[in-house]
Scaffold this active site. Structure first.
Site, PDB file in Angstrom:
ATOM      1  N   LEU A  79       0.808  -1.224   0.000  1.00 47.27           N
ATOM      2  CA  LEU A  79       0.000   0.000   0.000  1.00 47.27           C
ATOM      3  C   LEU A  79       0.841   1.274   0.000  1.00 47.27           C
ATOM      4  CD1 LEU A  79      -2.806  -1.168   2.445  1.00 47.27           C
ATOM      5  CD2 LEU A  79      -2.788  -1.218  -0.060  1.00 47.27           C
ATOM      6  N   CYS A  80       2.111   1.127  -0.293  1.00 45.97           N
ATOM      7  CA  CYS A  80       3.032   2.267  -0.324  1.00 45.97           C
ATOM      8  C   CYS A  80       2.927   2.969  -1.672  1.00 45.97           C
ATOM      9  CB  CYS A  80       4.442   1.713  -0.137  1.00 45.97           C
ATOM     10  SG  CYS A  80       5.533   2.761   0.750  1.00 45.97           S
ATOM     11  N   HIS A  81       2.879   4.296  -1.638  1.00 47.73           N
ATOM     12  CA  HIS A  81       2.835   5.079  -2.875  1.00 47.73           C
ATOM     13  C   HIS A  81       4.212   5.104  -3.544  1.00 47.73           C
ATOM     14  CE1 HIS A  81      -0.673   6.688  -0.752  1.00 47.73           C
ATOM     15  NE2 HIS A  81      -1.143   7.005  -1.960  1.00 47.73           N
ATOM     16  N   ASP A 101      23.840 -11.722   3.640  1.00 52.29           N
ATOM     17  CA  ASP A 101      24.064 -12.581   2.478  1.00 52.29           C
ATOM     18  C   ASP A 101      25.545 -12.690   2.138  1.00 52.29           C
ATOM     19  OD1 ASP A 101      23.266 -14.104   0.073  1.00 52.29           O
ATOM     20  OD2 ASP A 101      24.009 -12.323  -0.985  1.00 52.29           O
ATOM     21  N   MET A 121       9.044   4.886   4.721  1.00 55.89           N
ATOM     22  CA  MET A 121       9.157   3.502   4.263  1.00 55.89           C
ATOM     23  C   MET A 121      10.387   3.299   3.380  1.00 55.89           C
ATOM     24  SD  MET A 121       6.869   2.057   5.938  1.00 55.89           S
ATOM     25  CE  MET A 121       7.219   0.440   5.258  1.00 55.89           C
ATOM     26  N   GLU A 122      10.735   4.307   2.596  1.00 58.19           N
ATOM     27  CA  GLU A 122      11.922   4.201   1.747  1.00 58.19           C
ATOM     28  C   GLU A 122      13.195   4.136   2.586  1.00 58.19           C
ATOM     29  OE1 GLU A 122       8.599   5.217  -0.773  1.00 58.19           O
ATOM     30  OE2 GLU A 122       9.237   5.981   1.179  1.00 58.19           O
TER      31      GLU A 122
END
Length: 172
Positions: free
Chosen positions: A87-89, A140, A125-126
């Site tokens: 739901l992130c733009h 990793d 969020m970014e």
């Protein structure tokens, strides 16, 4: 046991903006919001054995330069956040900066991501995605020598701009 006693820095809304009246998921309409300059800073860390950190610092990890690869992974992931978080733009990023620092006292690599945009919604969020994916990249690249690494403390440090105003959860 996590410390759940921390008080929110700003009042908590009594509604979840990503749910409609029936409780179904929805993308928030930001069309009415003005474009403003926004910034978010996030941090996290990867704890590891002292020997693993030494290999990273000395550039002896067989897969390559851990700091450079993790930095690029963080930047690339920030640019694709809306593809990862449903739901992130999608946002036009002005800048995404990912810094990695060896912390020998705590046998860890500390990660800080700063994201900026001129847009209608924030870039928290970014910044959080950049830290998360940079940490996963470190894991990793080093898992062959240390499967016990711990990714943790991924958090928003501060945000600036937007309707809800500025938030500083810890010193920048």
């Amino acid at each position: 046991m996590p410390d759940n006693s921390r008080q929110p820095a700003t009042p908590v809304s009594d509604t979840l903006t990503h749910l409609d009246e029936q409780g179904r998921a929805k993308m928030v309409d930001v069309g009415w919001k003005p474009v403003t300059d926004r910034e978010a800073i996030a941090r996290g860390s990867v704890r590891m054995l002292p020997e693993t950190l030494r290999l990273i610092i000395e550039g002896q990890v067989k897969k390559g330069d851990v700091f450079t690869i993790a930095q690029l992974a963080g930047i690339m992931s920030a640019k694709r956040t809306s593809e990862l978080i449903p739901l992130c733009h999608p946002l036009p990023l002005n800048k995404i900066d990912v810094e990695l620092e060896a912390d020998e006292a705590n046998n860890s690599v500390n990660i800080t991501a700063t994201a900026t945009t001129s847009g209608k919604t924030g870039v928290e969020m970014e910044a959080l995605t950049a830290v998360s994916v940079a940490a996963l990249s470190i894991y990793d690249m080093c898992k062959a020598v240390d499967r016990g690494m711990q990714i943790g403390s991924i958090r928003l440090v501060s945000k600036r701009g937007g309707q809800s105003g500025d938030i500083a959860l810890e010193p920048v």
